[in-house]
Design a protein around this motif. Structure first.
Motif, mmCIF file in Angstrom:
data_model
loop_
_atom_site.group_PDB
_atom_site.id
_atom_site.type_symbol
_atom_site.label_atom_id
_atom_site.label_comp_id
_atom_site.label_asym_id
_atom_site.label_seq_id
_atom_site.Cartn_x
_atom_site.Cartn_y
_atom_site.Cartn_z
ATOM 1 N N UNK A 143 0.831 -1.207 0.000
ATOM 2 C CA UNK A 143 0.000 0.000 0.000
ATOM 3 C C UNK A 143 0.864 1.256 0.000
ATOM 4 N N UNK A 144 0.475 2.236 -0.812
ATOM 5 C CA UNK A 144 1.076 3.565 -0.776
ATOM 6 C C UNK A 144 -0.035 4.590 -0.607
ATOM 7 N N UNK A 145 0.181 5.531 0.300
ATOM 8 C CA UNK A 145 -0.823 6.571 0.515
ATOM 9 C C UNK A 145 -0.882 7.514 -0.675
ATOM 10 N N UNK A 146 0.283 7.767 -1.304
ATOM 11 C CA UNK A 146 0.329 8.650 -2.468
ATOM 12 C C UNK A 146 1.241 8.034 -3.520
ATOM 13 N N UNK A 147 0.803 8.067 -4.764
ATOM 14 C CA UNK A 147 1.592 7.508 -5.842
ATOM 15 C C UNK A 147 2.864 8.321 -6.055
ATOM 16 N N UNK A 148 3.966 7.632 -6.358
ATOM 17 C CA UNK A 148 5.232 8.300 -6.639
ATOM 18 C C UNK A 148 5.426 8.536 -8.131
ATOM 19 N N UNK A 171 6.658 -1.892 -6.665
ATOM 20 C CA UNK A 171 5.330 -1.673 -7.226
ATOM 21 C C UNK A 171 4.280 -1.831 -6.132
ATOM 22 N N UNK A 172 3.380 -0.867 -5.991
ATOM 23 C CA UNK A 172 2.318 -0.984 -4.988
ATOM 24 C C UNK A 172 1.124 -1.756 -5.533
ATOM 25 N N UNK A 173 0.456 -2.504 -4.663
ATOM 26 C CA UNK A 173 -0.772 -3.186 -5.045
ATOM 27 C C UNK A 173 -1.990 -2.280 -4.921
ATOM 28 N N UNK A 174 -1.858 -1.243 -4.097
ATOM 29 C CA UNK A 174 -2.980 -0.329 -3.878
ATOM 30 C C UNK A 174 -2.436 1.050 -3.550
ATOM 31 N N UNK A 175 -2.957 2.055 -4.229
ATOM 32 C CA UNK A 175 -2.541 3.440 -4.029
ATOM 33 C C UNK A 175 -3.761 4.266 -3.664
ATOM 34 N N UNK A 176 -3.652 5.050 -2.588
ATOM 35 C CA UNK A 176 -4.798 5.836 -2.123
ATOM 36 C C UNK A 176 -5.030 7.065 -2.988
ATOM 37 N N UNK A 177 -3.960 7.757 -3.376
ATOM 38 C CA UNK A 177 -4.111 8.971 -4.168
ATOM 39 C C UNK A 177 -2.963 9.073 -5.163
ATOM 40 N N UNK A 178 -3.205 9.789 -6.232
ATOM 41 C CA UNK A 178 -2.197 9.915 -7.274
ATOM 42 C C UNK A 178 -2.519 9.029 -8.460
ATOM 43 N N UNK A 179 -1.679 9.080 -9.461
ATOM 44 C CA UNK A 179 -1.934 8.349 -10.703
ATOM 45 C C UNK A 179 -1.518 6.889 -10.568
ATOM 46 N N UNK A 180 -2.475 6.002 -10.568
ATOM 47 C CA UNK A 180 -2.194 4.576 -10.533
ATOM 48 C C UNK A 180 -3.442 3.811 -10.935
ATOM 49 N N UNK A 181 -3.267 2.828 -11.814
ATOM 50 C CA UNK A 181 -4.409 1.991 -12.188
ATOM 51 C C UNK A 181 -4.885 1.155 -11.007
ATOM 52 N N UNK A 182 -3.955 0.780 -10.123
ATOM 53 C CA UNK A 182 -4.311 -0.051 -8.975
ATOM 54 C C UNK A 182 -4.667 0.830 -7.786
ATOM 55 N N UNK A 183 -5.788 1.531 -7.909
ATOM 56 C CA UNK A 183 -6.227 2.399 -6.830
ATOM 57 C C UNK A 183 -7.441 1.805 -6.115
ATOM 58 N N UNK A 184 -8.093 2.603 -5.298
ATOM 59 C CA UNK A 184 -9.221 2.111 -4.513
ATOM 60 C C UNK A 184 -10.473 1.859 -5.314
ATOM 61 N N UNK A 185 -10.437 2.118 -6.635
ATOM 62 C CA UNK A 185 -11.605 1.874 -7.475
ATOM 63 C C UNK A 185 -11.610 0.480 -8.093
ATOM 64 N N UNK A 186 -10.664 -0.365 -7.716
ATOM 65 C CA UNK A 186 -10.660 -1.739 -8.199
ATOM 66 C C UNK A 186 -11.877 -2.463 -7.623
ATOM 67 N N UNK A 187 -12.618 -3.159 -8.482
ATOM 68 C CA UNK A 187 -13.825 -3.870 -8.047
ATOM 69 C C UNK A 187 -13.589 -5.342 -7.747
ATOM 70 N N UNK A 188 -12.491 -5.903 -8.242
ATOM 71 C CA UNK A 188 -12.234 -7.311 -7.991
ATOM 72 C C UNK A 188 -10.847 -7.715 -8.447
ATOM 73 N N UNK A 189 -10.363 -8.830 -7.889
ATOM 74 C CA UNK A 189 -9.023 -9.323 -8.210
ATOM 75 C C UNK A 189 -9.091 -10.777 -8.672
ATOM 76 N N UNK A 190 -8.385 -11.072 -9.762
ATOM 77 C CA UNK A 190 -8.152 -12.443 -10.183
ATOM 78 C C UNK A 190 -6.743 -12.835 -9.772
ATOM 79 N N UNK A 191 -6.624 -13.863 -8.941
ATOM 80 C CA UNK A 191 -5.321 -14.404 -8.560
ATOM 81 C C UNK A 191 -5.072 -15.632 -9.428
#
Length: 342
Positions: A143-148, A171-191
């Motif tokens: 997790x990152x609070x802000x994208x780098x 690489x972060x799996x989840x980013x709270x703010x900033x530019x990242x596709x893996x942010x809090x708007x992800x609806x689901x994960x395929x492992x």
């Protein structure tokens, strides 16, 4: 090997109905190790075929498209019908089929925030499939609070802004703010993991007790799951604290004007006492075992994935991209829709 691809008449794109969720796409991330089959799955879902040659994914790759289920099984899933038995399928408790569940949630399959369905079929669903590089536990930050990867203000980056930017090797799996596709708007994960135990003869000290290479895609699943759990716990805490700070600011403002708002003093106290909110659950997870039709596939490895999904109470399905796999998306969407309902 011959593969069939989906053909679409460009003229039909303008005539097809617009997705109900045009401003709210379903965003799904594919996570897994090298040669797990993530890119092949996405290519199969998007184009109807996939490349047999392995090319490692080196960066996040989002793919936005209108999903229209092509198989009868996938349409049945989105319409809320009872699913037929499948030895390679384990349903999570959220969508386990029984008469009571299907009856109580019948209306939500006819119309919800993502699509409408009828006897004629379902409306197109806007879906974003996010391909990710091979998962490496040594280079993953949960997790990152802000994208780098974007220019943020110093009040967001704090001490990170005191020195020049350096190349980021994690690489972060989840980013709270900033530019990242893996942010809090992800609806689901395929492992995703492969049913093939090894693509090369193992060397000395490279196997675990179960006979798999240590970095086999199946052995990475617990690490991915643990990282996701940590990431979403941090993210939800961040969002709660952010909201609590806003509530405290509002409370302080109201308190400063208490001479004018004496009549509302009780409501102010209620606002202050309601600052702690229950944590929301993370998006649904589905374990996907690929390449099950390969001559090298291990039935034991498939069973292990199913057992792991039972332990985690998540969905599981075993597939092969040589076949139609659009039910994978339908199952995830059904899980998401029922999760929103609950």
């Amino acid at each position: 090997m011959t593969t069939t691809s989906k053909t679409t008449d460009p003229r039909q794109l303008h005539d097809s109905p617009k997705p109900l969720n045009l401003s709210n796409p379903i965003r799904l991330a594919f996570l897994g190790g090298a040669r797990a089959g993530k890119s092949a799955m996405i290519s199969k879902l998007l184009l109807g075929n996939f490349r047999e040659t392995y090319y490692p994914t080196t960066h996040l790759n989002p793919n936005l498209f209108n999903y229209e289920p092509s198989s009868e099984k996938a349409r049945d899933i989105l319409q809320g019908k009872v699913l037929t038995s499948n030895p390679h399928l384990h349903l999570p408790a959220s969508i386990k089929d029984n008469s009571t569940l299907v009856t109580n949630n019948k209306s939500i399959f006819k119309k919800n925030q993502y699509y409408t369905s009828s006897s004629l079929g379902t409306s197109p669903i806007l879906v974003e499939l996010i391909d990710t590089p091979s998962y490496n536990p040594d280079k993953i930050v949960p997790y990152l609070e802000a994208s780098l990867y974007t220019n943020l203000d110093k009040d967001v980056l704090h001490n990170l802004a005191n020195e020049p930017r350096r190349p980021v090797s994690t690489s972060p799996l989840l980013v709270a703010s900033g530019a990242s596709e893996l942010n809090g708007d992800i609806n689901g994960y395929f492992l995703v993991y492969s049913a093939i135990p090894s693509f090369a003869p193992p060397g000395y000290d490279e196997n675990d007790a179960g006979g798999l290479p240590k970095k086999h895609t199946f052995n990475l699943l617990p690490s991915i799951k643990a990282a996701l759990d940590d990431a979403w716990e941090e993210y939800v805490t961040f969002k709660e604290n952010w909201k609590r700070g806003q509530e405290e600011d509002v409370f302080s403002f109201k308190n400063a004007l208490k001479n004018f708002w004496k009549a509302n003093d009780s409501s102010i106290q209620e606002t202050a006492s309601a600052q702690v909110k229950p944590k929301s659950k993370s998006p649904p997870i589905w374990i996907v075992c690929t390449q099950v039709n390969s001559d090298l596939a291990s039935s034991q490895l498939i069973s292990k994935g199913k057992q792991l999904s039972i332990e985690w109470n998540c969905g599981f399905i075993a597939i092969d991209c040589l076949n139609d796999i659009d039910e994978v998306l339908s199952l995830m969407i059904r899980d998401i829709v029922l999760g929103k309902k609950s």
